[in-house]
Write a protein that holds these residues in place. Structure first.
Motif, PDB file in Angstrom:
ATOM      1  N   ARG A 192       0.822  -1.215   0.000  1.00 24.82           N
ATOM      2  CA  ARG A 192       0.000   0.000   0.000  1.00 24.82           C
ATOM      3  C   ARG A 192       0.857   1.267   0.000  1.00 24.82           C
ATOM      4  O   ARG A 192       0.621   2.178  -0.772  1.00 24.82           O
ATOM      5  CB  ARG A 192      -0.965  -0.005   1.185  1.00 24.82           C
ATOM      6  N   ALA A 193       1.858   1.304   0.864  1.00 27.34           N
ATOM      7  CA  ALA A 193       2.677   2.528   0.954  1.00 27.34           C
ATOM      8  C   ALA A 193       3.404   2.800  -0.366  1.00 27.34           C
ATOM      9  O   ALA A 193       3.668   3.953  -0.707  1.00 27.34           O
ATOM     10  CB  ALA A 193       3.673   2.406   2.097  1.00 27.34           C
ATOM     11  N   ALA A 194       3.711   1.722  -1.118  1.00 30.42           N
ATOM     12  CA  ALA A 194       4.465   1.891  -2.378  1.00 30.42           C
ATOM     13  C   ALA A 194       3.555   1.726  -3.592  1.00 30.42           C
ATOM     14  O   ALA A 194       4.020   1.372  -4.673  1.00 30.42           O
ATOM     15  CB  ALA A 194       5.620   0.891  -2.417  1.00 30.42           C
ATOM     16  N   ARG A 195       2.259   2.030  -3.421  1.00 29.61           N
ATOM     17  CA  ARG A 195       1.313   1.749  -4.520  1.00 29.61           C
ATOM     18  C   ARG A 195       1.539   2.632  -5.751  1.00 29.61           C
ATOM     19  O   ARG A 195       1.107   2.287  -6.841  1.00 29.61           O
ATOM     20  CB  ARG A 195      -0.132   1.894  -4.039  1.00 29.61           C
ATOM     21  N   GLU A 196       2.272   3.755  -5.557  1.00 25.02           N
ATOM     22  CA  GLU A 196       2.534   4.606  -6.730  1.00 25.02           C
ATOM     23  C   GLU A 196       3.643   4.034  -7.618  1.00 25.02           C
ATOM     24  O   GLU A 196       3.936   4.604  -8.668  1.00 25.02           O
ATOM     25  CB  GLU A 196       2.923   6.015  -6.277  1.00 25.02           C
ATOM     26  N   ALA A 197       4.263   2.942  -7.173  1.00 20.88           N
ATOM     27  CA  ALA A 197       5.306   2.302  -7.983  1.00 20.88           C
ATOM     28  C   ALA A 197       4.971   0.821  -8.128  1.00 20.88           C
ATOM     29  O   ALA A 197       5.719  -0.038  -7.663  1.00 20.88           O
ATOM     30  CB  ALA A 197       6.668   2.491  -7.321  1.00 20.88           C
ATOM     31  N   PRO A 198       3.835   0.491  -8.764  1.00 21.99           N
ATOM     32  CA  PRO A 198       3.362  -0.895  -8.761  1.00 21.99           C
ATOM     33  C   PRO A 198       4.286  -1.890  -9.477  1.00 21.99           C
ATOM     34  O   PRO A 198       4.227  -3.087  -9.199  1.00 21.99           O
ATOM     35  CB  PRO A 198       1.998  -0.812  -9.468  1.00 21.99           C
ATOM     36  N   SER A 199       5.168  -1.392 -10.358  1.00 21.46           N
ATOM     37  CA  SER A 199       6.049  -2.332 -11.072  1.00 21.46           C
ATOM     38  C   SER A 199       7.308  -2.655 -10.267  1.00 21.46           C
ATOM     39  O   SER A 199       8.144  -3.442 -10.700  1.00 21.46           O
ATOM     40  CB  SER A 199       6.448  -1.737 -12.427  1.00 21.46           C
ATOM     41  N   VAL A 200       7.449  -2.034  -9.091  1.00 15.85           N
ATOM     42  CA  VAL A 200       8.661  -2.234  -8.281  1.00 15.85           C
ATOM     43  C   VAL A 200       8.267  -2.889  -6.955  1.00 15.85           C
ATOM     44  O   VAL A 200       7.288  -2.491  -6.325  1.00 15.85           O
ATOM     45  CB  VAL A 200       9.359  -0.874  -8.013  1.00 15.85           C
ATOM     46  N   GLU A 201       9.024  -3.898  -6.534  1.00 21.43           N
ATOM     47  CA  GLU A 201       8.782  -4.504  -5.206  1.00 21.43           C
ATOM     48  C   GLU A 201       9.536  -3.673  -4.165  1.00 21.43           C
ATOM     49  O   GLU A 201      10.731  -3.432  -4.333  1.00 21.43           O
ATOM     50  CB  GLU A 201       9.343  -5.922  -5.152  1.00 21.43           C
ATOM     51  N   VAL A 202       8.834  -3.267  -3.115  1.00 26.67           N
ATOM     52  CA  VAL A 202       9.506  -2.556  -2.009  1.00 26.67           C
ATOM     53  C   VAL A 202       9.275  -3.374  -0.736  1.00 26.67           C
ATOM     54  O   VAL A 202       8.136  -3.725  -0.415  1.00 26.67           O
ATOM     55  CB  VAL A 202       8.955  -1.130  -1.817  1.00 26.67           C
ATOM     56  N   TYR A 203      10.370  -3.693  -0.037  1.00 32.01           N
ATOM     57  CA  TYR A 203      10.282  -4.521   1.171  1.00 32.01           C
ATOM     58  C   TYR A 203      10.848  -3.785   2.378  1.00 32.01           C
ATOM     59  O   TYR A 203      11.816  -3.028   2.257  1.00 32.01           O
ATOM     60  CB  TYR A 203      11.090  -5.810   1.000  1.00 32.01           C
ATOM     61  N   ALA A 204      10.262  -4.064   3.539  1.00 29.66           N
ATOM     62  CA  ALA A 204      10.775  -3.539   4.801  1.00 29.66           C
ATOM     63  C   ALA A 204      11.338  -4.707   5.612  1.00 29.66           C
ATOM     64  O   ALA A 204      10.645  -5.718   5.796  1.00 29.66           O
ATOM     65  CB  ALA A 204       9.649  -2.871   5.580  1.00 29.66           C
ATOM     66  N   LYS A 205      12.589  -4.577   6.057  1.00 30.32           N
ATOM     67  CA  LYS A 205      13.173  -5.625   6.918  1.00 30.32           C
ATOM     68  C   LYS A 205      12.959  -5.200   8.363  1.00 30.32           C
ATOM     69  O   LYS A 205      13.496  -4.194   8.825  1.00 30.32           O
ATOM     70  CB  LYS A 205      14.656  -5.832   6.599  1.00 30.32           C
ATOM     71  N   LEU A 206      12.136  -5.991   9.058  1.00 25.72           N
ATOM     72  CA  LEU A 206      11.593  -5.571  10.361  1.00 25.72           C
ATOM     73  C   LEU A 206      12.537  -5.929  11.512  1.00 25.72           C
ATOM     74  O   LEU A 206      12.385  -6.962  12.172  1.00 25.72           O
ATOM     75  CB  LEU A 206      10.219  -6.197  10.575  1.00 25.72           C
ATOM     76  N   GLU A 207      13.481  -5.024  11.742  1.00 24.14           N
ATOM     77  CA  GLU A 207      14.483  -5.279  12.777  1.00 24.14           C
ATOM     78  C   GLU A 207      13.923  -5.151  14.184  1.00 24.14           C
ATOM     79  O   GLU A 207      14.564  -5.547  15.147  1.00 24.14           O
ATOM     80  CB  GLU A 207      15.680  -4.353  12.566  1.00 24.14           C
ATOM     81  N   PHE A 208      12.699  -4.598  14.299  1.00 23.86           N
ATOM     82  CA  PHE A 208      12.109  -4.546  15.647  1.00 23.86           C
ATOM     83  C   PHE A 208      11.724  -5.931  16.132  1.00 23.86           C
ATOM     84  O   PHE A 208      11.379  -6.120  17.282  1.00 23.86           O
ATOM     85  CB  PHE A 208      10.934  -3.563  15.722  1.00 23.86           C
ATOM     86  N   ALA A 209      11.787  -6.925  15.232  1.00 23.07           N
ATOM     87  CA  ALA A 209      11.478  -8.296  15.649  1.00 23.07           C
ATOM     88  C   ALA A 209      12.629  -8.943  16.424  1.00 23.07           C
ATOM     89  O   ALA A 209      12.496 -10.059  16.929  1.00 23.07           O
ATOM     90  CB  ALA A 209      11.130  -9.143  14.421  1.00 23.07           C
ATOM     91  N   ASN A 210      13.758  -8.260  16.535  1.00 25.93           N
ATOM     92  CA  ASN A 210      14.837  -8.774  17.397  1.00 25.93           C
ATOM     93  C   ASN A 210      14.400  -8.680  18.859  1.00 25.93           C
ATOM     94  O   ASN A 210      13.589  -7.824  19.208  1.00 25.93           O
ATOM     95  CB  ASN A 210      16.111  -7.940  17.174  1.00 25.93           C
ATOM     96  N   PRO A 211      14.971  -9.545  19.751  1.00 23.67           N
ATOM     97  CA  PRO A 211      14.459  -9.586  21.129  1.00 23.67           C
ATOM     98  C   PRO A 211      14.593  -8.274  21.901  1.00 23.67           C
ATOM     99  O   PRO A 211      13.767  -7.985  22.760  1.00 23.67           O
ATOM    100  CB  PRO A 211      15.251 -10.714  21.797  1.00 23.67           C
ATOM    101  N   GLY A 212      15.600  -7.456  21.592  1.00 27.99           N
ATOM    102  CA  GLY A 212      15.728  -6.162  22.266  1.00 27.99           C
ATOM    103  C   GLY A 212      14.960  -5.069  21.539  1.00 27.99           C
ATOM    104  O   GLY A 212      15.001  -3.911  21.933  1.00 27.99           O
TER     105      GLY A 212
END
Ligand SMILES: Cc1ncc(COP(=O)(O)O)c(C=O)c1O
Length: 316
Positions: A28-48
């Motif tokens: 959704r956040a990258a919907r203006e660039a539908p031909s490009v994959e945009v990924y977020a690497k969720l580092e908040f999933a680390n234990p700290g």
């Protein structure tokens, strides 16, 4: 929905839960660039709760391995932020005593989270800010070098190496040859330098982009405006390809959008990195090039909440 194998593994210590963080497509956040994959690497999933778990754990385990850190020593540093939480957590996990030097005026929440893990807090002059805390930590170490281990994340090669062996290898596993761009904010520079070094060894060209605040005085906590800062010793500008400067406003707005549109309530440095990633994606889309952009999300937004007076009435 596919269950991640790593989450179903039995672990013998919370330290083993560091890394293997999720990579989530921003539809959704990258919907203006539908031909490009945009990924977020969720580092908040680390234990700290942050990307700094990776560097802190490697700096501590390597020092324990080669004898720089022994059970009779105290790990000391001058951080009240994510690295301080990470040292405190792994101090408890690995049986290492930890002392953090912070200006006495840092928020109660920051003091409480470190103390919860048994960390000792040493106060420095609030008028001297974070530089005063650094000076005080260095003075204490200089006076009693046998007593302390000072990891110094700004000059410790294990900081970028944690990302070279961890973050980058995971991204290549997760998206493989599709990745065309990597984006991360600069604090100590460990994340961008270490990850970019590994990604540049890949057979396909991957463009690595550092994100800095646009102004010296900014509200993108965790990030450094390098032209007006002391440049960390581990910083290596040749490790990455480009720097993008993002304003505080754009970073904050993107953090808000990520919460509402992607159900990711993230810190402002994450907002800045994703803002840059989406700008790259829009350009690639306009040029009909396609692509796959991966951005680092260093931590969660609730770390930046402070209890307010009106909340206290209900809490106590
Ligand atoms: C919230 C946040 N974002 C980004 C960074 C930058 O990471 P690095 O120190 O690896 O450059 C940090 C580092 O402290 C951080 O706390």
């Amino acid at each position: 929905m596919r269950t991640r194998l790593v989450r179903s593994k039995l672990l013998s210590s919370v330290a083993e839960a560091v890394g293997q963080t999720p990579l989530v497509r921003l539809e959704r956040a990258a919907r203006e660039a539908p031909s490009v994959e945009v990924y977020a690497k969720l580092e908040f999933a680390n234990p700290g709760g942050s990307v700094k778990d990776r560097a802190a754990l490697r700096m501590m385990t390597r020092a324990l391995g080669d004898g720089r850190l022994t059970p009779d020593k105290i790990l000391i540093d001058s951080t009240s932020g994510n690295t301080g939480v990470a040292y405190s957590l792994f101090g408890a996990a690995l049986g290492v005593r930890v002392a953090l030097v912070m200006p006495s005026n840092v928020s109660k929440a920051r003091k409480d989270i470190a103390r919860a893990f048994g960390t000792e807090i040493i106060f420095s002059d609030p008028m001297e800010g974070s530089d005063g805390a650094i000076r005080k930590a260095r003075d204490l170490v200089a006076k009693d070098p046998e007593k302390y281990f000072y990891p110094d994340q700004y000059s410790n090669p294990d900081n970028p190496l944690a990302h070279y062996f961890g973050t980058a290898a995971e991204i290549l596993d997760q998206v493989g040859d599709r990745i065309t761009h990597f984006v991360a904010g600069i604090g100590t520079s460990g994340t961008i330098v270490g990850t970019s070094r590994r990604l540049h060894e890949h057979t396909r060209p991957i463009r690595c982009v550092a994100v800095e605040p646009a102004d010296p005085l900014h509200g993108l906590e965790g990030l450094k405006h390098l032209p007006s800062s002391l440049v960390p010793a581990i910083h290596d500008g040749s490790a990455y390809d480009e720097t993008m400067r993002v304003t505080t406003e754009d970073g904050w707005d993107m953090s808000d959008r990520l919460a509402r549109e992607e159900a990711m309530h993230v810190g402002h440095s994450a907002g800045a990195a994703v803002f840059a990633a989406i700008a790259i994606a829009k350009r690639l889309h306009a040029e009909q090039k396609g692509g796959c952009v991966v951005a680092i999300v260093p931590d969660r937004g609730d770390r930046y909440f402070a209890p307010m007076k009106w909340e206290k009435r209900y809490l106590w």
